[in-house]
Scaffold this motif. Structure first.
Motif, PDB file in Angstrom:
ATOM      1  N   THR A 157      -4.374  -0.466   7.443  1.00 26.45           N
ATOM      2  CA  THR A 157      -4.860  -1.637   8.171  1.00 26.45           C
ATOM      3  C   THR A 157      -5.056  -1.404   9.668  1.00 26.45           C
ATOM      4  OG1 THR A 157      -2.591  -2.443   8.500  1.00 26.45           O
ATOM      5  CG2 THR A 157      -3.751  -3.184   6.515  1.00 26.45           C
ATOM      6  N   GLY A 158      -4.742  -0.213  10.157  1.00 28.53           N
ATOM      7  CA  GLY A 158      -4.922   0.052  11.584  1.00 28.53           C
ATOM      8  C   GLY A 158      -3.875  -0.629  12.445  1.00 28.53           C
ATOM      9  N   ALA A 159      -2.640  -0.726  11.975  1.00 31.20           N
ATOM     10  CA  ALA A 159      -1.580  -1.422  12.710  1.00 31.20           C
ATOM     11  C   ALA A 159      -1.325  -0.755  14.052  1.00 31.20           C
ATOM     12  CB  ALA A 159      -0.298  -1.442  11.871  1.00 31.20           C
ATOM     13  N   SER A 169      -2.568   2.414  21.401  1.00 28.50           N
ATOM     14  CA  SER A 169      -1.395   1.868  20.718  1.00 28.50           C
ATOM     15  C   SER A 169      -1.445   1.947  19.202  1.00 28.50           C
ATOM     16  CB  SER A 169      -1.217   0.404  21.127  1.00 28.50           C
ATOM     17  OG  SER A 169      -2.359  -0.370  20.764  1.00 28.50           O
ATOM     18  N   ALA A 170      -2.519   2.461  18.610  1.00 26.02           N
ATOM     19  CA  ALA A 170      -2.638   2.507  17.147  1.00 26.02           C
ATOM     20  C   ALA A 170      -1.822   3.663  16.578  1.00 26.02           C
ATOM     21  CB  ALA A 170      -4.097   2.641  16.734  1.00 26.02           C
ATOM     22  N   VAL A 171      -1.040   3.379  15.545  1.00 24.77           N
ATOM     23  CA  VAL A 171      -0.187   4.394  14.927  1.00 24.77           C
ATOM     24  C   VAL A 171      -1.016   5.552  14.388  1.00 24.77           C
ATOM     25  CG1 VAL A 171       1.410   4.824  13.012  1.00 24.77           C
ATOM     26  CG2 VAL A 171       1.637   2.745  14.385  1.00 24.77           C
ATOM     27  N   HIS A 172      -2.167   5.262  13.793  1.00 25.22           N
ATOM     28  CA  HIS A 172      -2.945   6.310  13.131  1.00 25.22           C
ATOM     29  C   HIS A 172      -3.483   7.362  14.096  1.00 25.22           C
ATOM     30  CE1 HIS A 172      -5.898   2.973  13.941  1.00 25.22           C
ATOM     31  NE2 HIS A 172      -6.545   3.980  14.484  1.00 25.22           N
ATOM     32  N   ASP A 173      -3.520   7.050  15.384  1.00 32.74           N
ATOM     33  CA  ASP A 173      -4.025   8.031  16.335  1.00 32.74           C
ATOM     34  C   ASP A 173      -2.970   9.052  16.750  1.00 32.74           C
ATOM     35  OD1 ASP A 173      -6.729   7.360  16.462  1.00 32.74           O
ATOM     36  OD2 ASP A 173      -6.322   5.671  17.793  1.00 32.74           O
ATOM     37  N   PHE A 205     -10.994  12.954   7.579  1.00 30.63           N
ATOM     38  CA  PHE A 205      -9.785  12.593   8.322  1.00 30.63           C
ATOM     39  C   PHE A 205      -9.978  11.288   9.085  1.00 30.63           C
ATOM     40  CE2 PHE A 205      -7.120  13.111  12.214  1.00 30.63           C
ATOM     41  CZ  PHE A 205      -5.873  13.083  11.605  1.00 30.63           C
ATOM     42  N   ASN A 206     -11.099  11.155   9.777  1.00 26.74           N
ATOM     43  CA  ASN A 206     -11.354   9.942  10.554  1.00 26.74           C
ATOM     44  C   ASN A 206     -11.609   8.728   9.672  1.00 26.74           C
ATOM     45  OD1 ASN A 206     -11.008  11.078  13.120  1.00 26.74           O
ATOM     46  ND2 ASN A 206     -13.107  11.856  13.148  1.00 26.74           N
ATOM     47  N   ALA A 207     -12.077   8.966   8.462  1.00 25.66           N
ATOM     48  CA  ALA A 207     -12.225   7.857   7.513  1.00 25.66           C
ATOM     49  C   ALA A 207     -10.871   7.437   6.958  1.00 25.66           C
ATOM     50  CB  ALA A 207     -13.160   8.266   6.375  1.00 25.66           C
ATOM     51  N   ALA A 208     -10.010   8.407   6.687  1.00 24.86           N
ATOM     52  CA  ALA A 208      -8.720   8.123   6.049  1.00 24.86           C
ATOM     53  C   ALA A 208      -7.720   7.480   6.998  1.00 24.86           C
ATOM     54  CB  ALA A 208      -8.128   9.410   5.478  1.00 24.86           C
ATOM     55  N   LYS A 209      -7.922   7.617   8.311  1.00 24.08           N
ATOM     56  CA  LYS A 209      -6.943   7.085   9.263  1.00 24.08           C
ATOM     57  C   LYS A 209      -6.842   5.567   9.195  1.00 24.08           C
ATOM     58  CE  LYS A 209      -7.964   9.134  13.237  1.00 24.08           C
ATOM     59  NZ  LYS A 209      -7.692   9.542  14.640  1.00 24.08           N
ATOM     60  N   VAL A 210      -7.941   4.884   8.868  1.00 26.72           N
ATOM     61  CA  VAL A 210      -7.923   3.441   8.592  1.00 26.72           C
ATOM     62  C   VAL A 210      -8.842   3.244   7.390  1.00 26.72           C
ATOM     63  CG1 VAL A 210      -8.360   1.111   9.445  1.00 26.72           C
ATOM     64  CG2 VAL A 210      -7.624   2.885  11.045  1.00 26.72           C
ATOM     65  N   SER A 211      -8.260   3.051   6.219  1.00 27.70           N
ATOM     66  CA  SER A 211      -9.073   3.147   5.005  1.00 27.70           C
ATOM     67  C   SER A 211      -9.104   1.905   4.129  1.00 27.70           C
ATOM     68  CB  SER A 211      -8.567   4.313   4.147  1.00 27.70           C
ATOM     69  OG  SER A 211      -7.258   4.030   3.682  1.00 27.70           O
ATOM     70  N   LEU A 212      -8.264   0.899   4.403  1.00 26.66           N
ATOM     71  CA  LEU A 212      -8.159  -0.295   3.561  1.00 26.66           C
ATOM     72  C   LEU A 212      -7.851   0.052   2.109  1.00 26.66           C
ATOM     73  CD1 LEU A 212      -9.671  -1.349   6.149  1.00 26.66           C
ATOM     74  CD2 LEU A 212     -10.706  -3.076   4.670  1.00 26.66           C
ATOM     75  N   GLY A 213      -7.371   1.259   1.865  1.00 24.93           N
ATOM     76  CA  GLY A 213      -6.954   1.653   0.520  1.00 24.93           C
ATOM     77  C   GLY A 213      -8.075   1.964  -0.437  1.00 24.93           C
ATOM     78  N   VAL A 214      -9.297   2.181   0.062  1.00 22.97           N
ATOM     79  CA  VAL A 214     -10.432   2.383  -0.845  1.00 22.97           C
ATOM     80  C   VAL A 214     -10.761   3.859  -1.068  1.00 22.97           C
ATOM     81  CG1 VAL A 214     -11.465   0.155  -0.260  1.00 22.97           C
ATOM     82  CG2 VAL A 214     -12.166   2.211   0.995  1.00 22.97           C
ATOM     83  N   LEU A 215     -10.037   4.774  -0.436  1.00 25.81           N
ATOM     84  CA  LEU A 215     -10.325   6.200  -0.603  1.00 25.81           C
ATOM     85  C   LEU A 215      -9.386   6.874  -1.587  1.00 25.81           C
ATOM     86  CD1 LEU A 215     -10.879   7.245   3.133  1.00 25.81           C
ATOM     87  CD2 LEU A 215     -12.537   6.310   1.506  1.00 25.81           C
ATOM     88  N   GLY A 216      -8.276   6.237  -1.891  1.00 27.70           N
ATOM     89  CA  GLY A 216      -7.266   6.825  -2.749  1.00 27.70           C
ATOM     90  C   GLY A 216      -5.896   6.393  -2.278  1.00 27.70           C
ATOM     91  N   VAL A 217      -4.865   7.117  -2.705  1.00 27.41           N
ATOM     92  CA  VAL A 217      -3.483   6.805  -2.328  1.00 27.41           C
ATOM     93  C   VAL A 217      -2.994   7.859  -1.339  1.00 27.41           C
ATOM     94  CG1 VAL A 217      -1.163   6.278  -3.146  1.00 27.41           C
ATOM     95  CG2 VAL A 217      -3.117   5.968  -4.685  1.00 27.41           C
ATOM     96  N   ILE A 218      -2.599   7.429  -0.167  1.00 26.09           N
ATOM     97  CA  ILE A 218      -1.992   8.348   0.786  1.00 26.09           C
ATOM     98  C   ILE A 218      -0.610   8.731   0.252  1.00 26.09           C
ATOM     99  CG2 ILE A 218      -1.062   8.603   3.117  1.00 26.09           C
ATOM    100  CD1 ILE A 218      -3.237   6.686   4.083  1.00 26.09           C
ATOM    101  N   ALA A 435     -10.852   6.865  14.579  1.00 23.89           N
ATOM    102  CA  ALA A 435     -10.925   6.360  13.202  1.00 23.89           C
ATOM    103  C   ALA A 435     -12.210   5.560  13.028  1.00 23.89           C
ATOM    104  CB  ALA A 435      -9.713   5.481  12.898  1.00 23.89           C
ATOM    105  N   TYR A 436     -12.907   5.801  11.937  1.00 27.03           N
ATOM    106  CA  TYR A 436     -14.197   5.142  11.730  1.00 27.03           C
ATOM    107  C   TYR A 436     -14.071   3.625  11.688  1.00 27.03           C
ATOM    108  CZ  TYR A 436     -16.322   9.687  10.608  1.00 27.03           C
ATOM    109  OH  TYR A 436     -16.797  10.980  10.669  1.00 27.03           O
ATOM    110  N   LEU A 437     -12.955   3.119  11.176  1.00 31.41           N
ATOM    111  CA  LEU A 437     -12.741   1.674  11.138  1.00 31.41           C
ATOM    112  C   LEU A 437     -11.658   1.244  12.119  1.00 31.41           C
ATOM    113  CD1 LEU A 437     -13.019   0.852   7.315  1.00 31.41           C
ATOM    114  CD2 LEU A 437     -14.806   0.885   9.060  1.00 31.41           C
ATOM    115  N   GLY A 438     -11.432   2.057  13.143  1.00 27.34           N
ATOM    116  CA  GLY A 438     -10.491   1.712  14.199  1.00 27.34           C
ATOM    117  C   GLY A 438     -11.180   0.914  15.291  1.00 27.34           C
TER     118      GLY A 438
END
Length: 579
Positions: A157-159, A169-173, A205-218, A435-438
């Motif tokens: 979710t890009g928390a 401040s984004a964790v994924h970065d 990698f940049n797609a997976a950093k914020v993915s809404l769960g549509v790419l698979g299971v991390i 992140a592509y959706l960041g």
């Protein structure tokens, strides 16, 4: 009232709450299941069902689960330990899908103190992550304030926390590698483990950093951490006269700056929060134990909710405003739960290590006590039930956005007292991400929490139109980006078009999951691939399922009709019209 609140505070300090329930409930073992979030309801109040839930404990078991579902052509969605996302991120389509819980994927995989990296499984909570890093005298520099989130959930979710400094401040970065299990071909055994990094496969990698769960299971995530450091925090409450100007520049002056805005009171709580340089020796064992995240007596929560429901039905906000002033005064006096030594607040600044100052969530520290106490939003009790609107407004528009809200308050000063009963408007800094959706640029994230009827979705709220107008001002006038893990449906309508790398993300989605097994009707709507996320029906605007275009979308039987906004005339909001 202040006395009773103080007494309740003393009691809360020593009680334990019933831990949150598992969001998945099954009729027979792990089959015939329903899933919800920690609040017990999605924006459209639908019931989400699944054929079964799987609880893998290793990556190998996770691969087996994904392979079996892929072989059978079954839809899959990931659910976390506490499921704190408000939108329908955990829902599969229909009743035949599979839920994959990361509840037991909660282990540390490896540590490398020299490289300052820590690899954990995706079900590890933020609290665990902070604790494990601290064992190595390392720290995650920025994070959300609630530590009940999981690593996978934060990635999905890009928390974020609050900062314009460093990478933001984004964790994924602060992630250097992601291991993800996605559907595979027959030759791959129906499942594929992707190892993603900036150096090896930057697009994925940049797609997976914020993915809404549509790419698979991390399955696993590696973090790049920093040497442990201390922070110095001081809260200051001042009038919001020049808040618009200050909001633009304050984040450049203080690394962990944020605000709690009380618009009906005309006040702002400024967080003056900075890192203490490593070469400066200063004592302090401060602890941030945020008061609203502590366990509370269920009876007190029920009584508070009854008062709020009474005020809503009365059509008068005077009592709400009075209670909001008492509450915010109390929270300010106790420094919102800050203590100088873990027990008592003795004065500012509060100085403490990063692992003790960044996040909290004491209501998760709990034994079973029959729900005598609970987290305030626990759906099993009569407690908090609310909407959350969280939108990032570009710093270039922040001053104008704040002034628009002030203009609404000037029309009716009592209109936003309900926000202040829910701790005010939390305002946090975010910055651009790879992140592509960041996030797309430097911005302020405005997080608004407000009353929602638990029993009747067709019951309009007190000053319904004011909150709807603020929502539409941000989304439509200032092109704000939604927080993926919060918000009502209207915030996601057309949102994907605001991301310059949206097409790149969708190409990666097609590459990793060509059959769309991790996608749903809801995610397809969010991405603009199929249909629309808004739901048009009688009363839809009351729940944020649509923006009204006719009176029936409001509550005409209760004299709530669709009218233009008061400040932003292009808005269409449900307004109480005198008979």
């Amino acid at each position: 009232m202040a006395f009773w609140l103080s007494l309740i505070f003393c009691f809360f300090t020593f009680v334990f709450s019933t831990p949150p329930h598992d969001p998945v409930n099954c009729e027979s073992g792990n089959t015939i299941c329903t899933v919800t979030n920690s609040y017990g309801a999605f924006p459209d109040r639908s019931t989400c069902e699944a054929a079964k839930v799987e609880y893998p404990r290793t990556e190998a078991e996770l691969v087996s689960v994904v392979a079996a579902a892929t072989r059978g052509g079954q839809k899959m969605r990931v659910v976390t330990r506490y499921s704190h996302s408000i939108p329908k991120l955990v829902c599969t389509d229909g009743k035949d899908g599979i839920l994959i819980s990361t509840k037991f994927l909660n282990n540390v995989v490896r540590t490398n103190p020299d490289a300052k990296t820590l690899t954990v499984e995706s079900g590890v909570t933020l609290r665990q992550l902070i604790k494990e890093a601290a064992k190595l005298e390392l720290a995650l520099p920025y994070a959300p304030y609630w530590w009940g989130l999981t690593v996978g959930g934060m990635m999905g979710t890009g928390a974020h926390g609050s900062s314009l400094w460093g990478k933001g401040s984004a964790v994924h970065d602060y992630v250097t590698e992601i291991r993800m299990v996605s559907p595979g071909s027959v030759s791959e055994g129906y499942a594929k483990v992707w190892v993603l990094s900036e150096a090896m496969n930057p697009e994925e990698f940049n797609a997976a950093k914020v993915s809404l769960g549509v790419l698979g299971v991390i399955s696993q995530v590696t973090f790049k951490l920093q040497p442990m450091f201390k922070r110095s925090l001081t809260y200051v409450m001042i009038n919001d006269t020049d808040f618009g100007e200050q909001a633009v520049t304050f984040g450049e002056k203080h690394e962990f700056a944020d605000f709690i805005w009380l618009p009906s009171q005309g006040k702002v709580l400024y967080r003056i929060d900075d890192r203490i340089p490593a070469n400066v020796c200063v004592s302090g064992n401060g602890l941030f134990k945020f008061f609203p995240f502590r366990s509370e007596l269920s009876l007190i929560l029920a009584f508070t909710r009854i008062l709020e429901e009474r005020d809503e039905s009365s059509g008068e906000a005077h009592n709400k405003c009075a209670r909001a002033k008492t509450l915010t005064s109390f929270l300010f006096k106790i420094a919102y739960g800050l203590t100088n030594n873990g027990y008592l607040f003795t004065g500012y600044p509060v100085i403490g290590r990063q692992d003790r100052m960044m996040s909290s969530g004491a209501c998760l520290d709990s034994y079973h006590n029959g729900l005598i106490t609970a987290c305030p939003w626990d759906s099993r009790i009569k407690g908090d039930f609310f909407y959350q609107t969280a939108l990032s407004v570009s710093l270039t528009h922040v001053k104008d956005f704040i002034n628009d809200i002030k203009a609404l308050v000037k029309i009716e000063p009592k209109s936003l007292c309900g926000l202040e009963l829910n701790n005010g408007v939390l305002v946090r800094y975010v910055t651009s991400s790879t992140a592509y959706l960041g996030k797309e640029e430097k911005a302020l994230d405005f997080d608004l929490t407000y009353y929602r009827s638990k029993d009747d979705p067709l019951t309009p709220r007190l000053y319904e139109d004011y909150m709807e107008e603020i929502e539409q001002i941000a989304i439509l006038k200032y092109n704000a980006l939604p927080h993926w893990g919060k918000n009502r449906n209207v915030a996601f309508d057309g949102a994907i078009r605001k991301y310059k790398n949206a097409n790149a993300f969708l190409k990666i989605k097609e590459r990793l999951d060509p059959s769309g097994l991790f996608s749903t009707e809801w995610t397809d709507q969010i991405f603009g691939l199929k249909g629309n996320v808004t739901i048009v029906k009688p009363g839809c605007a009351l729940e944020g399922l649509c923006i009204c275009s006719e009176d029936s979308h409001c509550a005409p039987n209760k004299n709530y009709l669709c009218r233009p906004g008061k400040v932003y005339r292009e808005a269409r909001v449900c307004t109480l019209v005198s008979a």
